[in-house]
Design a protein around this motif. Structure first.
Motif, PDB file in Angstrom:
ATOM      1  N   THR A   8       0.866  -1.179   0.000  1.00 31.86           N
ATOM      2  CA  THR A   8       0.000   0.000   0.000  1.00 31.86           C
ATOM      3  C   THR A   8       0.898   1.222   0.000  1.00 31.86           C
ATOM      4  OG1 THR A   8      -1.924  -1.004   1.066  1.00 31.86           O
ATOM      5  CG2 THR A   8      -1.620   1.354   1.380  1.00 31.86           C
ATOM      6  N   CYS A   9       0.673   2.124  -0.939  1.00 30.44           N
ATOM      7  CA  CYS A   9       1.545   3.292  -1.112  1.00 30.44           C
ATOM      8  C   CYS A   9       0.719   4.570  -1.219  1.00 30.44           C
ATOM      9  CB  CYS A   9       2.399   3.151  -2.373  1.00 30.44           C
ATOM     10  SG  CYS A   9       3.483   1.706  -2.399  1.00 30.44           S
ATOM     11  N   VAL A  10       1.263   5.646  -0.665  1.00 29.77           N
ATOM     12  CA  VAL A  10       0.646   6.970  -0.745  1.00 29.77           C
ATOM     13  C   VAL A  10       1.588   7.884  -1.523  1.00 29.77           C
ATOM     14  CG1 VAL A  10      -0.215   8.953   0.546  1.00 29.77           C
ATOM     15  CG2 VAL A  10      -0.535   6.639   1.456  1.00 29.77           C
ATOM     16  N   TYR A  11       1.050   8.550  -2.538  1.00 32.06           N
ATOM     17  CA  TYR A  11       1.832   9.473  -3.357  1.00 32.06           C
ATOM     18  C   TYR A  11       1.207  10.863  -3.275  1.00 32.06           C
ATOM     19  CZ  TYR A  11       3.846   5.280  -5.434  1.00 32.06           C
ATOM     20  OH  TYR A  11       4.475   4.078  -5.620  1.00 32.06           O
ATOM     21  N   GLU A  12       2.007  11.824  -2.875  1.00 30.59           N
ATOM     22  CA  GLU A  12       1.548  13.215  -2.795  1.00 30.59           C
ATOM     23  C   GLU A  12       1.564  13.837  -4.188  1.00 30.59           C
ATOM     24  OE1 GLU A  12       3.319  17.499  -1.212  1.00 30.59           O
ATOM     25  OE2 GLU A  12       4.582  15.721  -1.418  1.00 30.59           O
ATOM     26  N   PHE A  13       0.500  14.576  -4.529  1.00 26.31           N
ATOM     27  CA  PHE A  13       0.486  15.347  -5.764  1.00 26.31           C
ATOM     28  C   PHE A  13       1.411  16.546  -5.614  1.00 26.31           C
ATOM     29  CE2 PHE A  13      -3.722  13.399  -6.607  1.00 26.31           C
ATOM     30  CZ  PHE A  13      -3.462  12.947  -7.895  1.00 26.31           C
ATOM     31  N   GLN A  14       2.244  16.778  -6.623  1.00 25.30           N
ATOM     32  CA  GLN A  14       3.112  17.953  -6.638  1.00 25.30           C
ATOM     33  C   GLN A  14       2.818  18.737  -7.908  1.00 25.30           C
ATOM     34  OE1 GLN A  14       7.145  17.173  -4.352  1.00 25.30           O
ATOM     35  NE2 GLN A  14       7.000  15.806  -6.094  1.00 25.30           N
ATOM     36  N   ASP A  15       1.900  19.676  -7.817  1.00 23.95           N
ATOM     37  CA  ASP A  15       1.542  20.496  -8.967  1.00 23.95           C
ATOM     38  C   ASP A  15       2.522  21.646  -9.113  1.00 23.95           C
ATOM     39  OD1 ASP A  15      -0.970  19.439 -10.103  1.00 23.95           O
ATOM     40  OD2 ASP A  15      -1.655  19.713  -8.040  1.00 23.95           O
ATOM     41  N   GLY A  16       2.744  22.012 -10.350  1.00 25.86           N
ATOM     42  CA  GLY A  16       3.626  23.140 -10.607  1.00 25.86           C
ATOM     43  C   GLY A  16       3.357  23.726 -11.972  1.00 25.86           C
ATOM     44  N   ALA A  17       3.611  25.014 -12.123  1.00 27.24           N
ATOM     45  CA  ALA A  17       3.399  25.656 -13.417  1.00 27.24           C
ATOM     46  C   ALA A  17       4.520  25.248 -14.361  1.00 27.24           C
ATOM     47  CB  ALA A  17       3.375  27.178 -13.244  1.00 27.24           C
ATOM     48  N   PRO A  18       4.203  24.611 -15.479  1.00 29.54           N
ATOM     49  CA  PRO A  18       5.251  24.165 -16.400  1.00 29.54           C
ATOM     50  C   PRO A  18       5.836  25.335 -17.179  1.00 29.54           C
ATOM     51  CG  PRO A  18       3.101  23.720 -17.333  1.00 29.54           C
ATOM     52  CD  PRO A  18       2.864  24.272 -15.951  1.00 29.54           C
ATOM     53  N   THR A  19       7.113  25.256 -17.469  1.00 33.42           N
ATOM     54  CA  THR A  19       7.750  26.286 -18.286  1.00 33.42           C
ATOM     55  C   THR A  19       7.506  26.022 -19.763  1.00 33.42           C
ATOM     56  OG1 THR A  19       9.795  24.998 -18.246  1.00 33.42           O
ATOM     57  CG2 THR A  19       9.532  26.715 -16.580  1.00 33.42           C
ATOM     58  N   ARG A  20       7.314  24.738 -20.110  1.00 34.96           N
ATOM     59  CA  ARG A  20       7.006  24.378 -21.498  1.00 34.96           C
ATOM     60  C   ARG A  20       5.790  23.467 -21.454  1.00 34.96           C
ATOM     61  NH1 ARG A  20      12.143  21.788 -24.019  1.00 34.96           N
ATOM     62  NH2 ARG A  20      10.911  21.995 -25.915  1.00 34.96           N
ATOM     63  N   PRO A  21       4.594  24.013 -21.554  1.00 32.16           N
ATOM     64  CA  PRO A  21       3.368  23.261 -21.280  1.00 32.16           C
ATOM     65  C   PRO A  21       3.216  21.982 -22.079  1.00 32.16           C
ATOM     66  CG  PRO A  21       2.903  25.604 -21.493  1.00 32.16           C
ATOM     67  CD  PRO A  21       4.331  25.423 -21.885  1.00 32.16           C
ATOM     68  N   LEU A  22       3.635  21.965 -23.335  1.00 29.36           N
ATOM     69  CA  LEU A  22       3.398  20.791 -24.162  1.00 29.36           C
ATOM     70  C   LEU A  22       4.519  19.774 -24.056  1.00 29.36           C
ATOM     71  CD1 LEU A  22       1.925  22.481 -27.360  1.00 29.36           C
ATOM     72  CD2 LEU A  22       0.717  21.378 -25.485  1.00 29.36           C
ATOM     73  N   VAL A  23       5.547  20.065 -23.278  1.00 29.43           N
ATOM     74  CA  VAL A  23       6.674  19.151 -23.180  1.00 29.43           C
ATOM     75  C   VAL A  23       6.907  18.705 -21.746  1.00 29.43           C
ATOM     76  CG1 VAL A  23       9.142  18.852 -23.582  1.00 29.43           C
ATOM     77  CG2 VAL A  23       7.759  20.184 -25.207  1.00 29.43           C
ATOM     78  N   SER A  24       6.964  19.642 -20.840  1.00 26.83           N
ATOM     79  CA  SER A  24       7.313  19.307 -19.463  1.00 26.83           C
ATOM     80  C   SER A  24       6.144  18.656 -18.743  1.00 26.83           C
ATOM     81  CB  SER A  24       7.719  20.574 -18.695  1.00 26.83           C
ATOM     82  OG  SER A  24       8.821  21.187 -19.317  1.00 26.83           O
ATOM     83  N   PRO A  25       6.417  17.676 -17.874  1.00 29.78           N
ATOM     84  CA  PRO A  25       5.341  17.104 -17.063  1.00 29.78           C
ATOM     85  C   PRO A  25       4.684  18.171 -16.199  1.00 29.78           C
ATOM     86  CG  PRO A  25       7.335  15.776 -16.938  1.00 29.78           C
ATOM     87  CD  PRO A  25       7.702  17.043 -17.636  1.00 29.78           C
ATOM     88  N   ARG A  26       3.359  18.141 -16.103  1.00 33.41           N
ATOM     89  CA  ARG A  26       2.637  19.158 -15.377  1.00 33.41           C
ATOM     90  C   ARG A  26       2.438  18.776 -13.916  1.00 33.41           C
ATOM     91  NH1 ARG A  26      -2.207  20.391 -16.677  1.00 33.41           N
ATOM     92  NH2 ARG A  26      -1.804  22.415 -15.756  1.00 33.41           N
ATOM     93  N   CYS A  27       2.678  17.526 -13.599  1.00 34.77           N
ATOM     94  CA  CYS A  27       2.468  17.063 -12.241  1.00 34.77           C
ATOM     95  C   CYS A  27       3.358  15.865 -12.017  1.00 34.77           C
ATOM     96  CB  CYS A  27       1.005  16.685 -12.029  1.00 34.77           C
ATOM     97  SG  CYS A  27       0.673  15.835 -10.480  1.00 34.77           S
ATOM     98  N   SER A  28       3.842  15.710 -10.825  1.00 33.81           N
ATOM     99  CA  SER A  28       4.574  14.503 -10.481  1.00 33.81           C
ATOM    100  C   SER A  28       4.036  13.992  -9.160  1.00 33.81           C
ATOM    101  CB  SER A  28       6.078  14.778 -10.384  1.00 33.81           C
ATOM    102  OG  SER A  28       6.342  15.734  -9.378  1.00 33.81           O
TER     103      SER A  28
END
Length: 379
Positions: A258-278
């Motif tokens: 059983t695993c818990v993963y925290e959402f880490q939202d961030g404003a991407p510098t390159r919206p169509l390339v960089s992951p928007r969330c990890s």
């Protein structure tokens, strides 16, 4: 017992393996009614749309709508899936019912226009090896888990659009080691379709913002599983949308976590390339690995401070720290083990599903033999 749903004070609904749906009064434990032939095969999940209307899904490939005021017959039966239907969600913004099945399809249903013959529907998304699908509490994201170890996230969700056009390449990303702060994730870029498809033609980019329904594919790190694949069997969302909770097993089926993963939202510098969330792995615990081959559904408490996890012939209550603190108040610097608050063994068979009451200090669990247990704290 495959699923437990407790939407209201007045009713606890139970989805059963042999075509039945049971209804109980959760306060008195009184059996209210049995829908003996709710479906033609195993009933998998139940979702309330409002105070009276609820939907059930089944291995018979259909979804049924029911009204609490008239349970002698279905409101209607929905046809559209080609295999076992395992998940039902409801988007409160668009009032669309959302279902997923082992045919790999996520289908939306316009329940505002249902008739006795069904209601308008369309295929929203497709992926191979689909196991579970969930919407975040604000319905801004859709998460999909797969039996091949992927976790898919659709950002800025717009269920009125369809993603049938162009399928997305799903290549296992290289796993990254645990970082110095305990975080781990591996991802492909958001909104990256298979080569030869132009995502901007599918969803025109919004001014200064990434496109709606942009896709991120993650292979979250599992403790002890760096060299082997895993199957994400159960998927739940924190009630405040802060984290995702998964139950997974190794591809050899000899370990469960059983695993818990925290959402880490961030404003991407390159919206169509960089992951928007990890996702950052914050807490985990090894499970009993009893009842191999069966999916065990875990859950958060309504305030998100506790996790209830099926554990062999019982359940475990798990917390983020010894004082049952909020997740945001006890995020570890390095990945930590979940704390066991209490173990309760009250079943004679393997527990498969658990559910907290949203309105009372009460917990329900269901086991493979069909017994439902209700728990309340002693004061």
């Amino acid at each position: 017992i495959t699923s437990l749903i407790r939407p209201l004070r007045s009713v606890l609904t139970v989805a059963c393996e042999q075509t039945e749906v049971l209804l109980f009064d959760p306060i008195s434990s009184r059996h209210i009614k049995t829908l003996t032939e709710a479906h033609e095969d195993c009933v998998n999940n139940i979702r309330f749309l409002d105070n009276r209307l609820f939907a059930t899904c089944s291995d018979d490939t259909t979804i049924a709508l029911w009204d609490l005021r008239k349970l002698n017959s279905k409101v209607c039966t929905l046809h559209g899936h080609a295999s076992w239907v395992k998940n039902i969600e409801y988007d409160t913004n668009t009032r669309l019912l959302v279902t997923s099945g082992f045919d790999g399809n996520v289908i939306t249903w316009d329940t505002n226009r249902f008739t006795e013959d069904g209601c308008p529907h369309k295929k929203f998304f497709h992926t191979r090896y689909l196991m579970r699908m969930r919407l975040t509490p604000d319905c801004s994201k859709m998460l999909i888990s797969t039996s091949s170890g992927y976790l898919l996230i659709l950002h800025d969700l717009d269920l009125t659009q369809s993603l049938e056009v162009g399928s997305y390449r799903m290549l296992r990303a290289r796993r990254t080691p645990l970082s110095s702060d305990g975080g781990t994730s591996a991802s492909r870029s958001a909104g990256t379709p298979r080569q030869g498809n132009d995502s901007s033609k599918i969803h025109p980019p919004r001014e200064g913002l990434p496109p709606r329904n942009s896709l991120e594919v993650l292979t979250p790190e599992i403790p002890g599983e760096r060299d082997r694949g895993n199957c994400i069997t159960s998927l739940q969302l924190h009630p405040k949308g802060w984290a995702t909770l998964i139950r997974c097993s190794s591809n050899m089926d000899d370990q469960e976590w059983t695993c818990v993963y925290e959402f880490q939202d961030g404003a991407p510098t390159r919206p169509l390339v960089s992951p928007r969330c990890s996702l950052r792995l914050t807490h985990y615990i090894e499970e009993a690995n009893v009842g191999r081959g069966y999916i065990k559904e875990l859950c958060f408490s309504p305030d998100g401070r506790l996790i209830c996890s099926p554990y062999g012939y019982g359940v475990r209550l798990l917390a983020f720290n010894e004082s049952c603190g909020e997740l945001v108040d006890c995020l570890p610097v390095q990945t930590s083990c979940l704390r066991e608050v209490r173990s309760i063994y009250s079943h004679s068979d393997v527990v498969l599903t658990t559910k907290f009451s949203p309105t009372h200090c009460q917990l329900a669990s269901g086991c493979l033999s069909g017994r439902v247990a209700l728990y309340q704290p002693k004061f």
